[in-house]
Design a protein around this motif. Sequence first.
Motif, PDB file in Angstrom:
ATOM      1  N   ALA A  41       0.696  -1.267  -0.016  1.00  0.00           N
ATOM      2  CA  ALA A  41      -0.197  -0.115   0.065  1.00  0.00           C
ATOM      3  C   ALA A  41       0.828   1.379   0.056  1.00  0.00           C
ATOM      4  CB  ALA A  41      -0.927   0.083   1.207  1.00  0.00           C
ATOM      5  N   ARG A  43       1.940   5.005  -1.201  1.00  0.00           N
ATOM      6  CA  ARG A  43       1.230   6.094  -1.672  1.00  0.00           C
ATOM      7  C   ARG A  43       1.691   6.468  -3.085  1.00  0.00           C
ATOM      8  NH1 ARG A  43      -2.913   5.569  -0.020  1.00  0.00           N
ATOM      9  NH2 ARG A  43      -3.022   5.005   2.197  1.00  0.00           N
ATOM     10  N   PRO A 138       7.107  10.191  10.225  1.00  0.00           N
ATOM     11  CA  PRO A 138       7.420   9.156  11.131  1.00  0.00           C
ATOM     12  C   PRO A 138       6.781   7.821  10.891  1.00  0.00           C
ATOM     13  CG  PRO A 138       5.511  10.557  12.089  1.00  0.00           C
ATOM     14  CD  PRO A 138       5.869  10.922  10.524  1.00  0.00           C
ATOM     15  N   PHE A 139       5.969   7.655   9.844  1.00  0.00           N
ATOM     16  CA  PHE A 139       5.401   6.153   9.422  1.00  0.00           C
ATOM     17  C   PHE A 139       5.758   6.201   7.958  1.00  0.00           C
ATOM     18  CE2 PHE A 139       2.232   7.511  12.682  1.00  0.00           C
ATOM     19  CZ  PHE A 139       2.042   6.484  13.448  1.00  0.00           C
ATOM     20  N   GLY A 143       8.238   5.073   1.656  1.00  0.00           N
ATOM     21  CA  GLY A 143       9.060   6.304   1.507  1.00  0.00           C
ATOM     22  C   GLY A 143       8.742   7.226   0.389  1.00  0.00           C
ATOM     23  N   ILE A 145       6.493   9.841   0.708  1.00  0.00           N
ATOM     24  CA  ILE A 145       6.397  11.082   0.956  1.00  0.00           C
ATOM     25  C   ILE A 145       7.912  11.779   1.378  1.00  0.00           C
ATOM     26  CG2 ILE A 145       5.269  12.433   2.712  1.00  0.00           C
ATOM     27  CD1 ILE A 145       3.160  10.366   3.287  1.00  0.00           C
ATOM     28  N   ASN A 162       9.935  -0.551  11.557  1.00  0.00           N
ATOM     29  CA  ASN A 162      10.232  -1.729  10.609  1.00  0.00           C
ATOM     30  C   ASN A 162      11.394  -1.278  10.022  1.00  0.00           C
ATOM     31  OD1 ASN A 162      10.371  -3.773   8.464  1.00  0.00           O
ATOM     32  ND2 ASN A 162       8.342  -4.057   9.042  1.00  0.00           N
ATOM     33  N   ALA A 165      11.546  -1.211   6.063  1.00  0.00           N
ATOM     34  CA  ALA A 165      10.965   0.224   5.518  1.00  0.00           C
ATOM     35  C   ALA A 165      12.253   1.156   5.929  1.00  0.00           C
ATOM     36  CB  ALA A 165       9.758   0.499   6.344  1.00  0.00           C
ATOM     37  N   GLU A 550      12.500   4.125  14.433  1.00  0.00           N
ATOM     38  CA  GLU A 550      12.016   4.703  15.773  1.00  0.00           C
ATOM     39  C   GLU A 550      10.482   4.416  15.751  1.00  0.00           C
ATOM     40  OE1 GLU A 550      13.640   8.995  16.633  1.00  0.00           O
ATOM     41  OE2 GLU A 550      13.061   8.949  14.764  1.00  0.00           O
ATOM     42  N   GLN A 553       5.270   6.497  18.494  1.00  0.00           N
ATOM     43  CA  GLN A 553       4.674   7.174  19.609  1.00  0.00           C
ATOM     44  C   GLN A 553       5.453   7.783  20.536  1.00  0.00           C
ATOM     45  OE1 GLN A 553       2.080   3.670  21.361  1.00  0.00           O
ATOM     46  NE2 GLN A 553       3.227   2.703  19.762  1.00  0.00           N
ATOM     47  N   ASP A 566       1.603   9.118   6.885  1.00  0.00           N
ATOM     48  CA  ASP A 566       0.658   7.939   6.434  1.00  0.00           C
ATOM     49  C   ASP A 566       0.611   6.756   7.199  1.00  0.00           C
ATOM     50  OD1 ASP A 566      -1.062   6.245   4.751  1.00  0.00           O
ATOM     51  OD2 ASP A 566       0.742   5.790   3.731  1.00  0.00           O
ATOM     52  N   TYR A 575       2.015  -5.102   8.654  1.00  0.00           N
ATOM     53  CA  TYR A 575       3.461  -5.007   7.877  1.00  0.00           C
ATOM     54  C   TYR A 575       4.802  -5.932   8.685  1.00  0.00           C
ATOM     55  CZ  TYR A 575       1.609  -0.801   5.405  1.00  0.00           C
ATOM     56  OH  TYR A 575       0.944  -0.128   4.641  1.00  0.00           O
ATOM     57  N   GLU A 607       5.345  -3.163  19.261  1.00  0.00           N
ATOM     58  CA  GLU A 607       4.932  -1.836  19.225  1.00  0.00           C
ATOM     59  C   GLU A 607       4.199  -1.370  17.921  1.00  0.00           C
ATOM     60  OE1 GLU A 607       9.091  -0.878  19.961  1.00  0.00           O
ATOM     61  OE2 GLU A 607       8.470   0.181  21.804  1.00  0.00           O
ATOM     62  N   GLU A 608       4.133  -2.224  17.000  1.00  0.00           N
ATOM     63  CA  GLU A 608       3.668  -1.767  15.755  1.00  0.00           C
ATOM     64  C   GLU A 608       1.990  -1.641  15.961  1.00  0.00           C
ATOM     65  OE1 GLU A 608       3.399  -3.743  11.231  1.00  0.00           O
ATOM     66  OE2 GLU A 608       2.614  -4.957  13.009  1.00  0.00           O
ATOM     67  N   LEU A 609       1.771  -0.498  15.403  1.00  0.00           N
ATOM     68  CA  LEU A 609       0.351   0.078  15.368  1.00  0.00           C
ATOM     69  C   LEU A 609      -0.447  -0.679  14.410  1.00  0.00           C
ATOM     70  CD1 LEU A 609       0.846   3.655  16.078  1.00  0.00           C
ATOM     71  CD2 LEU A 609      -0.204   2.280  17.725  1.00  0.00           C
TER      72      LEU A 609
HETATM   73  C1  LIG Z   1       0.808   3.060   5.584  1.00  0.00           C
HETATM   74  S1  LIG Z   1       2.313   2.391   5.956  1.00  0.00           S
HETATM   75  C2  LIG Z   1       3.169   3.780   5.056  1.00  0.00           C
HETATM   76  C3  LIG Z   1       3.222   3.737   3.882  1.00  0.00           C
HETATM   77  C4  LIG Z   1       4.144   4.695   2.937  1.00  0.00           C
HETATM   78  N1  LIG Z   1       3.715   6.166   3.136  1.00  0.00           N
HETATM   79  C5  LIG Z   1       4.465   4.412   1.432  1.00  0.00           C
HETATM   80  O1  LIG Z   1       3.940   5.236   0.673  1.00  0.00           O
HETATM   81  O2  LIG Z   1       4.943   3.200   1.378  1.00  0.00           O
HETATM   82  C6  LIG Z   1       2.474   2.605   7.467  1.00  0.00           C
HETATM   83  C7  LIG Z   1       3.933   2.381   8.105  1.00  0.00           C
HETATM   84  O3  LIG Z   1       3.874   2.544   9.607  1.00  0.00           O
HETATM   85  C8  LIG Z   1       4.792   1.635  10.173  1.00  0.00           C
HETATM   86  N2  LIG Z   1       4.378   1.584  11.712  1.00  0.00           N
HETATM   87  C9  LIG Z   1       3.630   0.801  12.261  1.00  0.00           C
HETATM   88  N3  LIG Z   1       3.634   0.696  13.571  1.00  0.00           N
HETATM   89  C10 LIG Z   1       4.475   1.652  13.877  1.00  0.00           C
HETATM   90  C11 LIG Z   1       5.203   2.567  14.918  1.00  0.00           C
HETATM   91  N4  LIG Z   1       4.625   2.272  16.070  1.00  0.00           N
HETATM   92  N5  LIG Z   1       6.299   3.324  14.791  1.00  0.00           N
HETATM   93  C12 LIG Z   1       6.403   3.524  13.473  1.00  0.00           C
HETATM   94  N6  LIG Z   1       6.270   2.974  12.542  1.00  0.00           N
HETATM   95  C13 LIG Z   1       5.234   2.156  12.323  1.00  0.00           C
HETATM   96  C14 LIG Z   1       4.532   0.308   9.327  1.00  0.00           C
HETATM   97  O4  LIG Z   1       5.782  -0.239   9.414  1.00  0.00           O
HETATM   98  C15 LIG Z   1       4.325   0.973   8.026  1.00  0.00           C
HETATM   99  O5  LIG Z   1       5.579   1.150   7.196  1.00  0.00           O
END
Ligand SMILES: C[S@@+](CC[C@H](N)C(=O)[O-])C[C@H]1O[C@@H](n2cnc3c(N)ncnc32)[C@H](O)[C@@H]1O
Length: 967
Positions: A41, A43, A138-139, A143, A145, A162, A165, A550, A553, A566, A575, A607-609
């Motif tokens: 997914a 962007r 931060p997410f 990459g 964005i 991750n 990532a 990182e 949170q 995102d 993920y 810690e993954e959301l």
């Molecule tokens: C929707 S994706 C981002 C996609 C990105 N915008 C792209 O175009 O590929 C969300 C990301 O949030 C990361 N993520 C999940 N929990 C997280 C956390 N607690 N801290 C940082 N990143 C986290 C996942 O590993 C994932 O890569």
Amino acid sequence: MVKAPKKLIEVALPLDDINAAAAREKSIRHGHPSTLHLWWARRPLAAARAVLFAQLVNDPGGERGWGKYPGQTKEDAQKERERLFAIIRELVKWENTNNEELLEIAREEIRKSWRETCELNKGKPGFDPDKLPAFHDPFAGGGAIPLEAQRLGLEAYASDLNPVAVMINKAMIEIPPKFAGKAPVGPIPDGEQADTRGEGGWTGAKGLAKDVRRYGHWMRKEAEKRIGHLYHKVKITKDMAKERPDLEGYVGRELTVIAWLWARTVKSPNPAYAHVDVPLVSNFMLSTKKGKEAYVEPVVEGDSYRFEVRVGKPQDVVAVKKGTTAGKRKAFVCLLSSVPVDYNHIRTEGKAGRMSSRLMAVVAEGDRGRIYLSPTSEMERIAHSAEPSWKPEAKLPDNPRDFKTPNYGLTTFGDLFTPRQLVALNTFSDLVQEARERVIADAKRTGWHDDGVGLDAGGTGATAYGDAVAVYLAFAVNKIVDRGCSICSWDSSRSSIRNVFARQAIPMTWDFVEANPISESTGNYLGGIYWACEVLKNLPSKNYGYADQENAQNQKTSHDKIVSTDPPYYDNIGYADLSDFFYVWVRRALSAYFPVLFSTIAVPKAEELVASPYRHDGKDNAERYFMNGMKQAMANLVQRSHEAYPTTIYYAFKQSDTQSTGTSSTGWESFLEAVIQSGYLIAGTWPMRTELGNRMIGSGTNVLASSIVLVCRKRDESAPSIPRRQFLRELKEELPEALEAMIGGKKGASPIAPVDLAQAAIGPGMAVFSRYSGIIEADGSKMSVHDALIQINKVIDEFFNEAEGDMDSDTRFCIDWFMQYGFKQAEYGQADVLARAKGTTVEGLAVAGVVETGGGKVRLLKFEEYPENWDPEKDTRTPTWEALHQLIRALRSGGEAEAGLLLKKMAERTESIRQLAYRLYTLCERKGWAEEARAYNELIASWHGTIEAADQALGKSREAKQLTLDM
Ligand SMILES: C[S@@+](CC[C@H](N)C(=O)[O-])C[C@H]1O[C@@H](n2cnc3c(N)ncnc32)[C@H](O)[C@@H]1O
């Protein structure tokens, strides 16, 4: 307090152009970052770029209250906005991704806005007009964005929990600028010419890309020496050609095998054949290409069987396509006895370690395409002779929704590969390390300094360069991981290998394919290298970039940075679980050089959301975990991000999020609630679509809005609560003006298509709602987001209804009639009553040419029934209704040019026609009249082009418009 001018994204966007470009980008592969390394997914770059630009430039309307642009009228502001839109419209085009001239125009706009902001905040620390704030996501995931932020001239920081990532972001924004402009150091592959360009000719990451290619070639050659014996060529003999005329020309030749097709087997459940491993085959077709059909025929002899490949169309295609299944989506039957082989039996066999495999066919490289051959026992023997020295032991997660193989006994990531695949991956991973040593030695030899400091420790010399090249070489290994595991199946329509991740899951496959990584065909290593180099060559490779691991949170990187991000959406994509598939291999190749990043055996999960019920002990706990964590991550951003800029947050929309009303749902509302509670006020909501236009309103509005961008500002901590009455008053005061800006102001440019308006209009409404600490209802409770959305929608309706009041009486009749009957016939008497009420007559309406009467019935004409030779300048009775439907007719028959000519003749009605189209769209959407809705939406979506065409007809050339870009 920091003075923060409103940004363009808080007011208006040329959404349709952005969406169209994002949809187009989906089909682009060459040079697109998605081909560097898979991430789920991603962007679209077009959306990320446009959102960032609009987030970084000031809105020409100026911040209310300061008179920032004294003497400027609303029309002036809209004109200036149109100029910024023109930049965005060019920026989002894929072919302009590296158009430096255009990018520099955009960068200068960004710097100009920053200088204005610094002027307003003169003397405050951090407002240096010569130094733009940096950017942070931060997410960061795949990459998109941060990459676009870097392209737009910002220092870019990316973080993610991750490690895969993080590595992708390093490869996109951190490494290339470090080694930009350097000439390659590697040995030129045999048979290739030396590159003659001088030192200065290696712009951007071109030199780095060249080295990735050179060492990739070296690795492939080395791999052939080490594992070539496992990938034997096949010799075509006279015997083989006996019944195969297609092989005659090949007799005596050795052909490269590019794929081995296997069927998994289990012991037959039939006691009479319990000693036989029977095949589980979903399809016996090998090639369905017209004129090149080939298939496998199982030949049964007593209690054994063999597979033979036949060419040509099978007599019973349906039977062949059934394989050994019991029918579509059903389990299997025993090849020998037709006894059912149900999933329970297969699971039991698999879990007991009794699942095996039989070779069904091989695919060789012919002179003009693929050649399909019957398997031999020698081929099987060679495959089974492979003895891997290592296999990934990490366990697949207990998540039956997304990971199907554990059910059948394949429980570790290593189990997903055949021994030969494991040997190949081990060999290539080792070679990444050996190639790195060579890069360092070659770099030193060509005069690079070497301080022995690796990339991870911030080095820039030969050692760091070796690490850098190794990253891309390892990514190319991951490309073969994705096409080189036993989950990959054969695509008989395209004669190629399907990768594992068609979806965000690892399915179970029954017949699978093994690629030949040292061939030059589907799933080979050099293919991965090629794609990596194409991406590298197209990366901005300038401006500092940094990526690190990182937790969003508690990360601190966002401090004083501009943020666009995102976050993961609820439970859509696991993920961490999915990426272990790649992590184990990239870790094997690179952990020595990035020891901290790869310190864990598997990707960190805790810690993954993600609201995974499997990880968090049920659905409720999972939801709680996700929402709390997301609030914390958002609150962190509220505290840290740069105050002069809004933060933009993408919200991934799911089909289930939409209801027939289009805008509200629990998922969406709870997300808004979480963002507001964390201390943000929401200043904008922009729907982003990546689907193509004609599917836009396939089954009601918004269903295909793949995400919504929330534009957020920090809420004043001392914001008061206000009563409901005041909220409603402010909504009524502010929303109409905002809607006007969105639909293009009085002058009639049209950034927002009706299909998007419902979601876009939430933004300014939510801005009113969320700038207060609460809206207090009569009973003392706080108004919920849900109720606020209801109120916002009411005001939006009123806005369009009011516009109706200004319409002519014929049009007002038509709207009401349409609302009741659409384009169907109804009684004359009813029409008569309605016409009188609206101050017109049915006869008058017939004269105007909008209705047909006869036999005591009346009906509205459809746009295709309107006469072609209509001339508004000669028609004496032209209701807006007629003008609108004539425009649609013209657009459908002659495109924007014909519609533009017509519009030119009734320029003074532009605004009312457009308002009516919005009104009718909304009406059709509510009624579920998709076909009619599409016509109105199309007209608005083409409005910009139609106006341009009208302008051209009026003598204003496109070039003259283009020049405004340089202003
Ligand atoms: C929707 S994706 C981002 C996609 C990105 N915008 C792209 O175009 O590929 C969300 C990301 O949030 C990361 N993520 C999940 N929990 C997280 C956390 N607690 N801290 C940082 N990143 C986290 C996942 O590993 C994932 O890569």
